[in-house]
Design a protein around this motif. Structure first.
Motif, PDB file in Angstrom:
ATOM      1  N   VAL A  51       0.842  -1.206   0.000  1.00 14.68           N
ATOM      2  CA  VAL A  51       0.000   0.000   0.000  1.00 14.68           C
ATOM      3  C   VAL A  51       0.871   1.248   0.000  1.00 14.68           C
ATOM      4  CG1 VAL A  51      -1.665   1.341   1.344  1.00 14.68           C
ATOM      5  CG2 VAL A  51      -2.001  -1.099   1.038  1.00 14.68           C
ATOM      6  N   ARG A  52       1.926   1.230   0.792  1.00 16.81           N
ATOM      7  CA  ARG A  52       2.821   2.390   0.841  1.00 16.81           C
ATOM      8  C   ARG A  52       3.551   2.608  -0.472  1.00 16.81           C
ATOM      9  NH1 ARG A  52       5.439   1.572   6.830  1.00 16.81           N
ATOM     10  NH2 ARG A  52       3.693   2.470   7.972  1.00 16.81           N
ATOM     11  N   ALA A  53       3.754   1.559  -1.244  1.00 21.49           N
ATOM     12  CA  ALA A  53       4.456   1.675  -2.520  1.00 21.49           C
ATOM     13  C   ALA A  53       3.570   2.215  -3.633  1.00 21.49           C
ATOM     14  CB  ALA A  53       5.010   0.317  -2.928  1.00 21.49           C
ATOM     15  N   LEU A  54       2.265   2.284  -3.408  1.00 14.18           N
ATOM     16  CA  LEU A  54       1.364   2.802  -4.434  1.00 14.18           C
ATOM     17  C   LEU A  54       1.649   4.280  -4.675  1.00 14.18           C
ATOM     18  CD1 LEU A  54      -2.037   1.200  -3.381  1.00 14.18           C
ATOM     19  CD2 LEU A  54      -0.649   0.634  -5.370  1.00 14.18           C
ATOM     20  N   PRO A  55       1.546   4.724  -5.932  1.00 12.71           N
ATOM     21  CA  PRO A  55       1.765   6.146  -6.205  1.00 12.71           C
ATOM     22  C   PRO A  55       0.602   6.978  -5.670  1.00 12.71           C
ATOM     23  CG  PRO A  55       1.071   5.016  -8.190  1.00 12.71           C
ATOM     24  CD  PRO A  55       1.273   3.956  -7.138  1.00 12.71           C
ATOM     25  N   ASP A  56       0.891   8.216  -5.309  1.00 11.36           N
ATOM     26  CA  ASP A  56      -0.158   9.123  -4.859  1.00 11.36           C
ATOM     27  C   ASP A  56      -1.070   9.465  -6.029  1.00 11.36           C
ATOM     28  OD1 ASP A  56       0.818   9.226  -2.281  1.00 11.36           O
ATOM     29  OD2 ASP A  56       2.127  10.932  -2.703  1.00 11.36           O
ATOM     30  N   PRO A  57      -2.375   9.638  -5.769  1.00 12.70           N
ATOM     31  CA  PRO A  57      -3.274   9.997  -6.862  1.00 12.70           C
ATOM     32  C   PRO A  57      -2.952  11.402  -7.364  1.00 12.70           C
ATOM     33  CG  PRO A  57      -4.424  10.048  -4.753  1.00 12.70           C
ATOM     34  CD  PRO A  57      -3.065   9.495  -4.498  1.00 12.70           C
ATOM     35  N   PRO A  58      -3.200  11.667  -8.651  1.00 19.31           N
ATOM     36  CA  PRO A  58      -2.919  13.004  -9.190  1.00 19.31           C
ATOM     37  C   PRO A  58      -3.801  14.054  -8.509  1.00 19.31           C
ATOM     38  CG  PRO A  58      -4.127  11.684 -10.790  1.00 19.31           C
ATOM     39  CD  PRO A  58      -3.765  10.780  -9.649  1.00 19.31           C
ATOM     40  N   VAL A  59      -3.234  15.211  -8.276  1.00 20.17           N
ATOM     41  CA  VAL A  59      -3.945  16.248  -7.533  1.00 20.17           C
ATOM     42  C   VAL A  59      -4.669  17.210  -8.455  1.00 20.17           C
ATOM     43  CG1 VAL A  59      -3.666  18.162  -5.923  1.00 20.17           C
ATOM     44  CG2 VAL A  59      -2.355  16.086  -5.611  1.00 20.17           C
ATOM     45  N   GLY A  60      -4.016  17.709  -9.465  1.00 17.97           N
ATOM     46  CA  GLY A  60      -4.626  18.700 -10.343  1.00 17.97           C
ATOM     47  C   GLY A  60      -4.418  20.103  -9.788  1.00 17.97           C
ATOM     48  N   ALA A  61      -5.114  21.056 -10.373  1.00 16.97           N
ATOM     49  CA  ALA A  61      -4.964  22.458  -9.974  1.00 16.97           C
ATOM     50  C   ALA A  61      -5.729  22.729  -8.676  1.00 16.97           C
ATOM     51  CB  ALA A  61      -5.477  23.365 -11.073  1.00 16.97           C
ATOM     52  N   ILE A  62      -5.125  23.530  -7.804  1.00 19.60           N
ATOM     53  CA  ILE A  62      -5.753  23.907  -6.538  1.00 19.60           C
ATOM     54  C   ILE A  62      -6.126  25.377  -6.619  1.00 19.60           C
ATOM     55  CG2 ILE A  62      -5.389  24.167  -4.062  1.00 19.60           C
ATOM     56  CD1 ILE A  62      -3.483  21.782  -4.234  1.00 19.60           C
ATOM     57  N   ALA A  63      -7.419  25.673  -6.452  1.00 21.41           N
ATOM     58  CA  ALA A  63      -7.890  27.058  -6.551  1.00 21.41           C
ATOM     59  C   ALA A  63      -7.664  27.820  -5.250  1.00 21.41           C
ATOM     60  CB  ALA A  63      -9.373  27.076  -6.922  1.00 21.41           C
ATOM     61  N   VAL A  64      -8.012  27.212  -4.114  1.00 23.14           N
ATOM     62  CA  VAL A  64      -7.867  27.868  -2.814  1.00 23.14           C
ATOM     63  C   VAL A  64      -7.072  26.943  -1.904  1.00 23.14           C
ATOM     64  CG1 VAL A  64      -9.071  28.852  -0.847  1.00 23.14           C
ATOM     65  CG2 VAL A  64     -10.089  29.025  -3.119  1.00 23.14           C
ATOM     66  N   LEU A  65      -5.960  27.456  -1.367  1.00 28.79           N
ATOM     67  CA  LEU A  65      -5.088  26.666  -0.511  1.00 28.79           C
ATOM     68  C   LEU A  65      -5.214  27.154   0.925  1.00 28.79           C
ATOM     69  CD1 LEU A  65      -2.799  24.519  -0.391  1.00 28.79           C
ATOM     70  CD2 LEU A  65      -1.194  26.415  -0.636  1.00 28.79           C
ATOM     71  N   GLY A  66      -5.480  26.227   1.833  1.00 28.46           N
ATOM     72  CA  GLY A  66      -5.554  26.556   3.246  1.00 28.46           C
ATOM     73  C   GLY A  66      -4.305  26.082   3.960  1.00 28.46           C
ATOM     74  N   VAL A  67      -3.802  26.885   4.903  1.00 31.25           N
ATOM     75  CA  VAL A  67      -2.586  26.562   5.643  1.00 31.25           C
ATOM     76  C   VAL A  67      -2.907  26.604   7.128  1.00 31.25           C
ATOM     77  CG1 VAL A  67      -0.207  27.226   6.110  1.00 31.25           C
ATOM     78  CG2 VAL A  67      -1.162  27.582   3.838  1.00 31.25           C
ATOM     79  N   ASP A  68      -2.497  25.566   7.858  1.00 32.53           N
ATOM     80  CA  ASP A  68      -2.710  25.515   9.302  1.00 32.53           C
ATOM     81  C   ASP A  68      -1.409  25.089   9.965  1.00 32.53           C
ATOM     82  OD1 ASP A  68      -3.851  25.544  11.806  1.00 32.53           O
ATOM     83  OD2 ASP A  68      -4.831  23.600  11.571  1.00 32.53           O
ATOM     84  N   ASP A  69      -0.897  25.924  10.874  1.00 28.38           N
ATOM     85  CA  ASP A  69       0.288  25.597  11.671  1.00 28.38           C
ATOM     86  C   ASP A  69      -0.165  25.236  13.068  1.00 28.38           C
ATOM     87  OD1 ASP A  69       2.094  26.228   9.638  1.00 28.38           O
ATOM     88  OD2 ASP A  69       2.034  28.352  10.150  1.00 28.38           O
ATOM     89  N   PHE A  70       0.427  24.190  13.626  1.00 28.65           N
ATOM     90  CA  PHE A  70       0.033  23.804  14.974  1.00 28.65           C
ATOM     91  C   PHE A  70       1.190  23.098  15.669  1.00 28.65           C
ATOM     92  CE2 PHE A  70      -1.196  20.540  12.027  1.00 28.65           C
ATOM     93  CZ  PHE A  70      -0.811  19.358  12.625  1.00 28.65           C
TER      94      PHE A  70
END
Length: 103
Positions: free
Chosen positions: A64-83
Motif C-alpha cells: 500500500v505504501r508503494a502505491l503512487p499518490d493519486p494526481p492532484v490537479g490544480a488547486i484554486a484555494v489553498l488553506g494553511v494551518d500551523d500547529f
C-alpha cells in the motif's frame, strides 16, 4: 562451496510472468495490493492466508505504501494551518485544498 559438485541451479525467466530476483510474480503482487487496499487491517491480513497466498500484514502494508499518490490537479484555494504537536518541541504545517478538503 564445493567445486567438485556437479549440481547446477538454473532458473528461466518468463516474460510477463517472472522478474529477475523477485519473490512474487506481478500477478500475485497485484492481487495482494488489491486485497490490502480493499480490506486493510486485520481482515486484509487474514484473507491471503485463507486463500493460500503468501503474504503477511507487513507485506500488505509495504504494498500500500508503494502505491503512487493519486494526481492532484490544480488547486484554486489553498488553506494553511500551523500547529504544535508537542508544546515547544514539535511543530507541523498542514496544507489543504479548500475546495475538496483534502490534504
Amino acid at each position: 562451496m564445493n567445486t567438485d559438485c556437479r549440481a547446477k541451479t538454473f532458473a528461466e525467466h518468463v516474460d510477463g510472468l517472472t522478474v529477475k530476483r523477485s519473490q512474487r510474480t506481478d500477478q500475485l503482487t497485484a492481487m495482494l495490493t488489491r486485497i490490502a487496499v480493499a480490506l486493510a487491517g486485520p481482515a486484509g491480513a487474514r484473507l491471503p492466508a485463507q486463500l493460500g497466498l503468501p503474504g503477511s500484514r507487513d507485506t500488505l502494508l509495504r504494498l500500500v505504501r508503494a502505491l503512487p499518490d493519486p494526481p492532484v490537479g490544480a488547486i484554486a484555494v489553498l488553506g494553511v494551518d500551523d500547529f504544535a504537536v508537542k508544546r515547544y518541541r514539535r511543530y507541523a504545517t498542514l496544507l489543504l485544498d479548500m475546495a475538496t478538503h483534502r490534504r
